[in-house]
Design a protein around this motif. Structure first.
Motif, PDB file in Angstrom:
ATOM      1  N   GLU A 137       0.818  -1.216   0.000  1.00  0.00           N
ATOM      2  CA  GLU A 137       0.000   0.000   0.000  1.00  0.00           C
ATOM      3  C   GLU A 137       0.847   1.259   0.000  1.00  0.00           C
ATOM      4  OE1 GLU A 137      -0.091  -2.340   2.244  1.00  0.00           O
ATOM      5  OE2 GLU A 137      -2.081  -3.291   2.274  1.00  0.00           O
ATOM      6  N   ALA A 163       0.332   2.780  -4.034  1.00  0.00           N
ATOM      7  CA  ALA A 163      -1.004   3.164  -3.565  1.00  0.00           C
ATOM      8  C   ALA A 163      -1.951   3.337  -4.743  1.00  0.00           C
ATOM      9  CB  ALA A 163      -0.909   4.459  -2.759  1.00  0.00           C
ATOM     10  N   GLU A 164      -3.255   3.183  -4.439  1.00  0.00           N
ATOM     11  CA  GLU A 164      -4.265   3.341  -5.487  1.00  0.00           C
ATOM     12  C   GLU A 164      -4.252   4.772  -6.019  1.00  0.00           C
ATOM     13  OE1 GLU A 164      -8.168   2.065  -4.588  1.00  0.00           O
ATOM     14  OE2 GLU A 164      -7.552   0.140  -3.741  1.00  0.00           O
ATOM     15  N   ILE A 194      -5.955  -2.871  -5.398  1.00  0.00           N
ATOM     16  CA  ILE A 194      -4.951  -3.755  -4.802  1.00  0.00           C
ATOM     17  C   ILE A 194      -5.668  -4.932  -4.146  1.00  0.00           C
ATOM     18  CG2 ILE A 194      -3.094  -3.972  -3.112  1.00  0.00           C
ATOM     19  CD1 ILE A 194      -2.603  -0.977  -3.389  1.00  0.00           C
ATOM     20  N   LYS A 212      -4.327  -7.624  -1.939  1.00  0.00           N
ATOM     21  CA  LYS A 212      -3.132  -8.071  -1.221  1.00  0.00           C
ATOM     22  C   LYS A 212      -3.170  -9.563  -0.936  1.00  0.00           C
ATOM     23  CE  LYS A 212      -0.203  -6.766   2.678  1.00  0.00           C
ATOM     24  NZ  LYS A 212      -0.048  -5.834   3.839  1.00  0.00           N
TER      25      LYS A 212
END
Length: 660
Positions: free
Chosen positions: A430, A434-435, A494, A496
């Motif tokens: 993250e 990051a997005e 994302i 994960k």
């Protein structure tokens, strides 16, 4: 003159003359021949006297068996007697017969041989080259080729006699299996020519020795022992073998060795032949096979990497078959198994270095110690969740470092990992990706539905085919990018847990469809080019890089044809869907709209003309209180004109309807 002929002539003369005088008396009184007597007595007619009563003349008692040389001839019985005595002095002979003759003469070119026939025969001297001391009185065996040739000579041959006798011996030894001695006289295609008993036989190259022979010349001129292994009665041809003798000797040795064999026994052998699957070992008259898998605990691609021809080494007997005479040998079994003597530093968690010895779809095997291998599964190559082909990542013979993940000495299995040599990048994904952040990555793989991009070591994601461009639609992502190219992306999401990143490329720019909605409003007309066609319609390249779709029925021209590929013309927007990113256009609507406008314009002009006429009529009526005959005529003309205009307008309307 023949006696019978004279007597018969006398008898005929006496019968014709009819003379009664005895022939004998006439012959005695007058010294004439019988013919003259017959001619002289012809005119005299006398009674005929029987021949039997006629007295013989003086010469009739002459001994006609004595010839002019005063030699008496033999009677029939005497002739038969003497013929038998004469014939008994000769032997009865036939063509093709073998006989023994005596040398009675020698010349520079021929040998004279007496075989007891009525004449002697000649044989060329060169047929006695094997008898350098030939002399008169020697006895030799010959064949009667012809008892009497065209010139009446006796034709003999010692060469054919030797060949025939040799063939008889060869047939006999072939039956009995007797060993013969022969002289190798020359080399021929595929083998050697051997003189056996004076006859040429064939020795194939494969029958010279148990080992492959390449140099045939070394055997020419040598005297060797052979076995006759094959004969052909029709063409009188024989095949001999020296290898058969060697094998028969070796067979005895084999039987002795096999009788003493035991599993686990160590023997000394010599490498006699190397193949792709192993090596043949000579154990002293007995062959054994050393398979490639039993040569070394480690993997080898060919036995020649370890063994050499004529190399002597100790091997262990793994198995043997008495009936088939097969012996399986082992070399690696003489040393401990590497798994049983692993070094102390080979344990879980340690880092080792190994060579790639085998590659499969599911991973690669690294040999970290001779005979000790570990598997690197495809899932342990990289932290990225993108699919990896082991054959693209590994190459045979390459060396890689890896971490020992599991180790089981009992099952002799080991699993290795390359990705665990580095820290898991997904731990703080993250923070790094990051997005909404923008990055540049490398295209690693392309599928039908998207593009896999690697952003960092072990981190990557996929761009769906629909996220490549706002305006264009692609049949396959390879139309837009290629493996190995760099591409800018935006992190859309994302995952994960599953180690996946959702990437986008078109999101790097604002959605142009919001602004295009006004430009490509329904009913607007734009110039476009047909770039693709299929059964349903065509893709039209519009301004600003936009593409629209035109169904087949909307490609019709005013002339009744259909627009073709690469043609450029006017198209009208008949559908605009911003959410689906879809534009539908029509060329047919363009010229249909033009025709509609033309008709509306004509109707408008007609209505204006009618309104003008109506106003003119009202103006005249307002000025004249009372109609006159002249005024009535004007009105009639005006009405006629209005009727014609109305009629023309109706006809034009019908014509336009027909065109549609």
């Amino acid at each position: 003159m023949n006696l019978y002929f004279v007597k018969q002539l006398n008898a005929d003369a006496q019968e014709n003359a009819g003379s009664a005088e005895p022939v004998g008396e006439a012959s005695a009184a007058t010294p004439t021949t019988p013919v003259e007597t017959a001619q002289a007595a012809a005119p005299v007619e006398k009674p005929q006297t029987p021949v039997a009563e006629i007295d013989e003349s003086a010469h009739d008692d002459f001994d006609w068996s004595i010839d002019k040389r005063h030699v008496s001839s033999y009677s029939k019985e005497e002739k038969e007697k003497y013929d038998k005595v004469y014939d008994s002095t000769f032997v009865q002979l036939n063509d093709g017969e073998l006989v023994t003759g005596t040398v009675v003469g020698l010349t520079k070119t021929d040998v004279v041989i007496n075989i007891g026939f009525k004449s002697d025969g000649l044989v060329p001297l060169n047929e006695f080259r094997d008898m350098p001391g030939l002399k008169i009185g020697d006895e030799v065996e010959v064949m009667i080729v012809e008892k009497e040739d065209r010139d009446g000579h006796l034709n003999l041959s010692r060469k054919q006699a030797r060949t025939t006798r040799a063939w008889e011996k060869i047939v006999e030894v072939n039956k009995t299996g007797e060993v013969v001695t022969g002289l190798v006289t020359s080399k021929t295609k595929g083998g050697l020519i051997v003189d056996v008993f004076g006859m040429e036989t064939f020795l194939p190259g494969s029958q010279i020795d148990v080992k492959p022979v390449t140099d045939y010349d070394q055997f020419v001129g040598k005297t060797m022992e052979f076995k006759v292994v094959k004969i052909n009665e029709t063409i009188k041809n024989a095949v001999v073998s020296h290898k058969a003798l060697i094998e028969s000797d070796m067979e005895a040795q084999r039987a002795e060795i096999i009788g003493k064999l035991e599993k686990g026994q160590v023997l000394e052998g010599t490498v006699k032949n190397i193949t792709d699957f192993g090596a043949f070992m000579d154990l002293g008259g007995l062959d054994g096979l050393l398979y490639i898998t039993d040569i070394s605990w480690g993997r080898i691609s060919h036995p020649s990497e370890v063994l050499k021809l004529d190399q002597k080494l100790n091997v262990v007997v793994l198995d043997f078959d008495d009936e088939k005479k097969r012996i399986s040998l082992g070399l690696k079994q003489l040393t401990p198994h590497p798994w049983d003597v692993l070094p102390e530093d080979i344990k879980e968690g340690n880092i080792v270095k190994g060579k790639v010895v085998n590659i499969e779809d599911y991973g690669a095997f690294l040999e970290i110690y001779p005979g000790v291998e570990g598997l690197v599964h495809v899932s342990e190559i990289t932290w990225a969740n993108t699919p990896i082909n082991a054959k693209d990542f590994f190459k045979l013979g390459d060396e890689h470092e890896a971490k020992i993940v599991t180790l089981d000495k009992e099952t002799r299995k080991m699993s290795l990992s390359i990705k665990q040599l580095t820290e898991d990048p997904w731990t703080d994904i993250e923070n790094k990706f990051a997005e909404g952040t923008k990055h540049t990555g490398e295209v690693k793989n392309i599928t039908n539905y998207g593009v896999f991009v690697e952003l960092a070591q072990g981190i990557g994601g996929m761009i769906h085919i629909s996220d490549l461009s706002w305006l264009k639609r692609f049949n396959h992502p390879s139309e837009y990018t290629k493996v190995g190219e760099k591409i800018d992306v935006v992190i859309l999401g994302i995952d994960k847990e599953n180690r996946k990143l959702q990437l986008g490329h078109k999101q790097l720019e604002e959605d142009p469809w919001n602004a295009l909605q006004e430009t490509f409003a329904i009913g607007s007309i734009h110039e476009g080019t047909i770039v693709r066609k299929d059964d349903k319609g065509a893709i039209i390249q519009l301004p600003y890089g936009l593409e629209g779709f035109a169904p087949n029925r909307h490609l019709a021209t005013k002339e009744g044809k259909s627009l073709g590929l690469d043609e450029t013309d006017q198209f009208m927007v008949i559908e605009f869907d911003r959410n689906e990113k879809r534009i539908v256009v029509s060329h047919t609507r363009v010229w249909e709209h033009e025709q509609t406008e033309e008709r509306e314009s004509a109707k408008k002009a007609e209505r204006a003309e009618a309104e003008k006429t109506k106003k003119a009529v009202k103006s005249i009526q307002s000025k004249v209180e009372k109609a006159t005959l002249g005024d009535l005529g004007i009105l009639a003309d005006l009405k006629k004109k209005m009727d014609e205009e109305a009629k023309n307008a109706e006809a034009k309307k019908d014509a336009d309807a027909d065109k549609k």
